[in-house]
Design a protein around this motif. Structure first.
Motif, PDB file in Angstrom:
ATOM      1  N   LEU B 159       0.747  -1.186  -0.013  1.00  9.58           N
ATOM      2  CA  LEU B 159       0.046   0.042  -0.099  1.00  9.58           C
ATOM      3  C   LEU B 159       0.868   1.360  -0.089  1.00  9.58           C
ATOM      4  O   LEU B 159       0.647   2.303  -0.943  1.00  9.58           O
ATOM      5  CB  LEU B 159      -0.980   0.121   1.123  1.00  9.58           C
ATOM      6  N   ARG B 163       0.948   4.140  -2.866  1.00  9.73           N
ATOM      7  CA  ARG B 163       0.609   5.459  -2.619  1.00  9.73           C
ATOM      8  C   ARG B 163       2.049   6.309  -3.200  1.00  9.73           C
ATOM      9  O   ARG B 163       1.612   7.385  -3.687  1.00  9.73           O
ATOM     10  CB  ARG B 163       0.582   5.820  -0.981  1.00  9.73           C
ATOM     11  N   PRO B 230       4.231  17.047   5.223  1.00 10.01           N
ATOM     12  CA  PRO B 230       3.089  16.415   5.425  1.00 10.01           C
ATOM     13  C   PRO B 230       2.673  15.518   4.406  1.00 10.01           C
ATOM     14  O   PRO B 230       1.343  15.262   4.175  1.00 10.01           O
ATOM     15  CB  PRO B 230       2.026  17.676   5.474  1.00 10.01           C
ATOM     16  N   GLU B 239      -0.382   4.957   9.932  1.00  9.44           N
ATOM     17  CA  GLU B 239      -1.443   4.304   9.246  1.00  9.44           C
ATOM     18  C   GLU B 239      -0.756   3.053   8.695  1.00  9.44           C
ATOM     19  O   GLU B 239      -1.437   1.735   8.721  1.00  9.44           O
ATOM     20  CB  GLU B 239      -1.950   4.923   8.016  1.00  9.44           C
ATOM     21  N   ARG B 323      -0.673  15.091   8.648  1.00 10.26           N
ATOM     22  CA  ARG B 323      -0.528  14.403   7.103  1.00 10.26           C
ATOM     23  C   ARG B 323      -1.920  14.603   6.190  1.00 10.26           C
ATOM     24  O   ARG B 323      -2.907  14.492   6.844  1.00 10.26           O
ATOM     25  CB  ARG B 323      -0.331  12.710   7.367  1.00 10.26           C
ATOM     26  N   LEU B 324      -1.587  14.691   5.036  1.00 11.68           N
ATOM     27  CA  LEU B 324      -2.760  14.785   4.200  1.00 11.68           C
ATOM     28  C   LEU B 324      -3.345  13.342   3.838  1.00 11.68           C
ATOM     29  O   LEU B 324      -2.533  12.223   4.030  1.00 11.68           O
ATOM     30  CB  LEU B 324      -2.493  15.412   2.901  1.00 11.68           C
ATOM     31  N   ARG B 325      -4.587  13.268   3.368  1.00  9.48           N
ATOM     32  CA  ARG B 325      -5.082  11.949   2.998  1.00  9.48           C
ATOM     33  C   ARG B 325      -4.679  11.802   1.374  1.00  9.48           C
ATOM     34  O   ARG B 325      -4.399  12.657   0.878  1.00  9.48           O
ATOM     35  CB  ARG B 325      -6.532  11.801   3.062  1.00  9.48           C
ATOM     36  N   ILE B 326      -4.764  10.378   0.969  1.00  9.25           N
ATOM     37  CA  ILE B 326      -4.440  10.339  -0.475  1.00  9.25           C
ATOM     38  C   ILE B 326      -5.018  11.034  -1.470  1.00  9.25           C
ATOM     39  O   ILE B 326      -4.398  11.625  -2.334  1.00  9.25           O
ATOM     40  CB  ILE B 326      -4.374   8.574  -0.587  1.00  9.25           C
ATOM     41  N   ASP B 327      -6.379  10.886  -1.352  1.00  9.53           N
ATOM     42  CA  ASP B 327      -7.115  11.775  -2.233  1.00  9.53           C
ATOM     43  C   ASP B 327      -6.901  13.036  -2.318  1.00  9.53           C
ATOM     44  O   ASP B 327      -6.968  14.014  -3.143  1.00  9.53           O
ATOM     45  CB  ASP B 327      -8.640  11.300  -2.159  1.00  9.53           C
ATOM     46  N   GLN B 328      -6.833  13.655  -0.943  1.00  7.10           N
ATOM     47  CA  GLN B 328      -6.377  15.107  -0.805  1.00  7.10           C
ATOM     48  C   GLN B 328      -5.229  15.481  -1.292  1.00  7.10           C
ATOM     49  O   GLN B 328      -4.875  16.486  -1.864  1.00  7.10           O
ATOM     50  CB  GLN B 328      -6.585  15.526   0.948  1.00  7.10           C
ATOM     51  N   ARG B 335      -5.682  20.030  -8.692  1.00  5.86           N
ATOM     52  CA  ARG B 335      -6.686  21.039  -8.705  1.00  5.86           C
ATOM     53  C   ARG B 335      -5.986  22.401  -8.238  1.00  5.86           C
ATOM     54  O   ARG B 335      -6.656  23.550  -8.597  1.00  5.86           O
ATOM     55  CB  ARG B 335      -7.653  20.682  -7.649  1.00  5.86           C
ATOM     56  N   TYR B 336      -4.886  22.627  -7.427  1.00  9.64           N
ATOM     57  CA  TYR B 336      -4.359  23.666  -7.061  1.00  9.64           C
ATOM     58  C   TYR B 336      -2.897  23.736  -7.813  1.00  9.64           C
ATOM     59  O   TYR B 336      -2.811  24.856  -8.747  1.00  9.64           O
ATOM     60  CB  TYR B 336      -4.297  23.874  -5.690  1.00  9.64           C
TER      61      TYR B 336
END
Lengths: 159, 358, 371
Positions: B159, B163, B230, B239, B323-328, B335-336
């Protein structure tokens, strides 16, 4: 245009919130007087524990090797874990009277949870909690302690 | 005055006068290789120690303070411990790939050292496509991570590797665009040209706000590319325990660890070279006396100073943010960062064409 | 081969999170079924730290069994002890002196703040920020020092006895608590700056681990978890014990039901606890700190139940007495167990990161769940 304004506002807000957090950690990075950790084994001499701190059960003896324990086993009964075991004997006083006294006061530090119930139960204040907390030993048997010193006697006047 | 340039010149002339040309060249290769490997080890030790001290002070702690004065030999002691430890391999792991992965990650970091100018005229390989070389080589490290994750025969590792793959591949775009904006201003892919173009001022000052934006994007993107918090999803401690290197131990683990820190050094060195003028001293136009004092500081100190400043910023990120989540994480990129980066590149091109930069 | 890789027949990945895993804060074992990164099922396996405390209590007297309950929810050990003391007092019908009641409530609230502080740090660590953990421990250390001075221990205080408290408060107690309150009021704003307002933290928390009001009730959630879903369930308000009925404080309720709501509820509860401490610290009545009780306590034949509000929710003590010196049967209703049962419902459909964040806001203490 509304979408773009919203987009820029989101970016601005996010960056501002991140910078706020960085300001906080940056403050602590530059202000070393805020450090709270102590270098433990080095500060042993200056380490003061509160007098009520419960480290282990001890039996105070006077200079003439006298203690206050009558061997009533109230502490043994009060203990939830069977930490204390008292072996009593009969002492013959010079007048020929037989009197109950303690032979050995066995204290199992490895079973003790420092709940203070024995201290509360003791009617003669014979035992108390000491502030020592460094209990590590190499053998488990070393944790089983005899609290009354060899040759010690019951203090006069303690019933 | 003492400088790396002069020392290397002296060594070169001495070797050339005492040995046949081919053997002289060969021995120079060997010397440079040994120097690079020792720089590697040294950087690993210094950066790990720095990270531990920075984190300690931010967390109102003292940090390592037992081994040596102020604990400076702590990382050396850790390295010794790791060398002495047994390297374990889980049953069912792919033996060949499992053992190969840390070396690939390490090799990528070593290759990236080549085009970096450490001081005035000190560069191992001044290749004319330097910037392209850096972008190309840095994408290989993902192969090492995927290899480690897959061959460990551990679901956490897998995993983590997946990622990491998604992350590095997407963030390379932003890092590339940010680098490209400087290439547009300079007009050359050669690293030494880029540094030389900043003799009159660093690009971060000369290139107006677009240069500043691409600098910020570059820092964010390389933080993600080196799997630092992050963006440390590949090893997300809470995780995935340790992500792709969960199953590694001993020296193999140390190689991953070392590669992580050397990678940080390399990407920040590239950042310092592109945006902060590399080894160029800080000059303010018109202040002759000030500029003269600045020139007096050796160029290698300028380079390492800037690099370590950027490293500190990246460490600062790590010890502040969640930490950010994978989709974020992917949202942030697509997107940015990417739209802003593209728009910024357009602005930069306009500035470059019209010659609005200083 | 399927068993070897650990996949289901549909090709979903099965992962064991725990019993040794950084996110589970103890020896909780979660078997999660994953489709890629998306969670399809969470199956908690319990029992790794089961010490049969309920059975142990059957052989301990009514004075002795209180200390064991500190070892269940060790973060709010004081409040656990409080619940046990209350059930004995109810059975033997002991009137607790006013001074003891106030001291008990003060200690309860300090324990609640300490527990929430540790939760705050640990939860921030779950979502990847390590620094808040140390900042939280700085303030928690002040509470621990106060506890150490008055109760004699830092974590498992065993300060409650049937009929009051074991010892009177330390002479420095009031001064130190006031110092702590003033210090903490500025620090809690720092926490907001460092974590609450952070955009990454908010995006990790908002809309994650949702549970509706109806589901929260049917899963038996209590404490901040239920209150974040709009369930009014504060035992201190509904069934006030000791001097809670005379105090002015607000029950913090939010209606969003997600992880961020649970986070905000706990942050606000810390402020409410400070509010309670402020009201009581200068109003400790004079008098006895312990009621006079018989040496051997015997509960009359029958069943007794009391509940208290721990930092995690409703903690209930149910005692069946045969009239002897030891309970015939004892049952603890621990808040963590019911809250954990809702974890599957909350985290299905989310990512692995969401599971960790949700688990962080549930504030699980594993010995409390396993007992």
């Amino acid at each position: 245009m509304g979408f773009l304004g919203e987009y820029i506002r989101t970016v601005y807000k996010s960056v501002a919130s991140l910078l706020k957090g960085m300001k906080m950690t940056g403050y602590y990075f530059t202000h070393h007087k805020e450090i709270i950790t102590q270098e433990y084994p080095d500060n042993r001499d200056t380490l003061i524990l509160p007098e009520r701190f419960r480290g282990e059960v001890v039996m105070p003896h006077t200079e003439s090797n006298e203690h206050r324990c009558t061997g009533c086993t109230a502490c043994e009964l009060a203990c939830p874990n069977g930490t204390i075991k008292i072996i009593t004997k009969f002492e013959v006083s010079p007048e020929g009277k037989k009197k109950k006294a303690i032979d050995t006061f066995i204290y199992h530090l490895e079973l003790c949870t420092m709940c203070n119930l024995c201290i509360v139960a003791c009617p003669t204040d014979a035992i108390k909690m000491a502030q020592s907390f460094e209990h590590s030993v190499y053998k488990r048997a070393d944790l089983t302690k005899v609290l009354n010193k060899p040759g010690s006697k019951l203090m006069e006047g303690v019933e | 005055m003492f400088s790396i340039e002069k020392i290397s010149g002296v060594v070169h002339t001495w070797l050339a006068s005492h040995l046949p040309a081919r053997i002289a060249l060969l021995s120079e290769f060997v010397i440079v290789g040994i120097l690079m490997i020792s720089l590697f080890a040294f950087l690993g030790l210094v950066l790990v120690f720095m990270e531990r001290k920075v984190s300690a002070y931010m967390q109102i702690r003292l940090g390592p303070n037992r081994v040596g004065p102020k604990g400076i030999f702590q990382t050396l002691a850790d390295t010794l411990k790791l060398i002495l430890k047994e390297g374990l391999r889980p049953t069912g792991a792919d033996k060949f790939l499992f053992n190969l992965a840390p070396y690939i990650v390490m090799m990528v970091a070593m290759l990236l050292m080549a085009p970096i100018p450490f001081a005035r005229n000190v560069q191992i390989w001044d290749v004319n496509i330097g910037v392209l070389y850096i972008s190309a080589i840095s994408s290989i490290s993902v192969i090492g991570i995927l290899m480690a994750g897959w061959s460990s025969n551990n679901k956490y590792s897998l995993l983590g590797a997946m990622r990491s793959g998604a992350q590095i591949v997407s963030y390379e775009l932003s890092a590339g665009l940010a680098i490209l904006s400087i290439v547009i201003l300079t007009g050359s892919l050669r690293v030494s040209d880029i540094v030389a173009s900043q003799a009159t001022g660093w690009w971060i000052f000369k290139g107006h706000i677009p240069a500043l934006i691409s600098f910020v994007i570059f820092i964010i993107a390389v933080t993600a590319e080196t799997n630092r918090a992050p963006f440390d999803l590949a090893e997300a401690e809470s995780e995935l325990t340790a992500g792709f290197h969960t199953e590694y131990s001993g020296m193999q683990f140390a190689l991953f660890f070392l590669a992580e820190y050397v990678n940080i050094f390399i990407v920040t060195a590239i950042g310092a070279t592109l945006f902060l003028g590399g080894w160029m001293p800080f000059h303010i136009g018109g202040w002759e006396a000030f500029n003269h004092i600045m020139d007096f500081i050796p160029s290698s100190i300028w380079f390492f100073g800037k690099t370590f400043f950027l490293i500190f910023i990246i460490m600062w990120f790590r010890w502040t943010f969640p930490r950010l989540r994978i989709d974020q994480l992917l949202n942030l990129e697509w997107r940015y960062l990417l739209p802003i980066g593209l728009f910024n590149l357009l602005l930069m091109t306009v500035i470059g064409i019209l010659g609005w930069h200083f | 081969m399927l068993e070897e890789i650990g996949t289901t027949e549909q090709g979903d990945l099965i992962i064991n999170v725990g019993p040794q895993h950084p996110a589970t804060h103890g020896v909780l074992h979660l078997v999660i079924t994953l489709n890629g990164e998306t969670i399809k099922k969470v199956d908690p396996h319990l029992g790794y730290i089961h010490r049969s405390i309920e059975k142990m209590c059957e052989s301990l007297t009514y004075r002795q069994f209180i200390y064991v309950t500190s070892r269940m929810d060790y973060l709010s050990s004081h409040i656990n002890n409080h619940g046990c003391a209350l059930v004995v007092e109810k059975g033997v019908q002991i009137e607790v002196p006013a001074r003891a009641q106030v001291i008990r409530v003060l200690m309860d609230e300090l324990t609640r703040v300490a527990s929430h502080l540790l939760w705050w740090g640990a939860m921030a660590m779950d979502v990847g920020a390590i620094t808040p953990f140390f900042h939280a421990f700085r303030e928690r250390e002040m509470i621990n020092d106060i506890m150490e001075e008055t109760c004699g221990a830092r974590l498992t205080m065993n300060y409650m006895v049937p009929g009051g408290v074991m010892a009177d408060i330390h002479p420095d107690f009031q001064r130190k608590v006031k110092e702590f309150v003033t210090e903490f009021k500025s620090k809690i704003d720092e926490y907001d700056e460092l974590v609450t307002g952070n955009i990454i933290f908010q995006s990790r928390m908002k809309g994650v681990g949702f549970i509706s009001k109806e589901d929260a009730i049917s899963y038996g959630c209590s404490g901040p978890v239920a209150r974040a879903s709009g369930v009014s369930c504060d035992i201190r308000k509904w069934y006030p014990y000791d001097c809670y009925s005379q105090l002015k404080f607000e029950e913090v309720i939010r209606t969003e039901g997600d992880s961020y709501a649970r986070y905000l509820v706990r942050m606000e509860e810390m402020r409410q606890s400070l509010n309670i401490i402020d009201q009581l610290i200068d109003a400790i009545p004079e008098g006895e700190f312990q009621a006079k009780t018989k040496a051997v306590l015997k509960l009359p034949k029958g069943e007794f139940y009391t509940m208290v509000e721990t930092a995690r929710g409703e903690f209930g003590v149910y005692v069946v007495s045969e009239g002897g010196t030891t309970p015939y049967r004892i049952k603890f209703r621990s808040p963590g167990f019911s809250n954990l049962s809702a974890l599957d419902h909350m985290s299905v459909g989310g990512k692995i990161g969401d599971l960790v964040a949700t688990m962080g806001t549930l504030d699980l203490v594993i010995p409390d769940i396993d007992r």
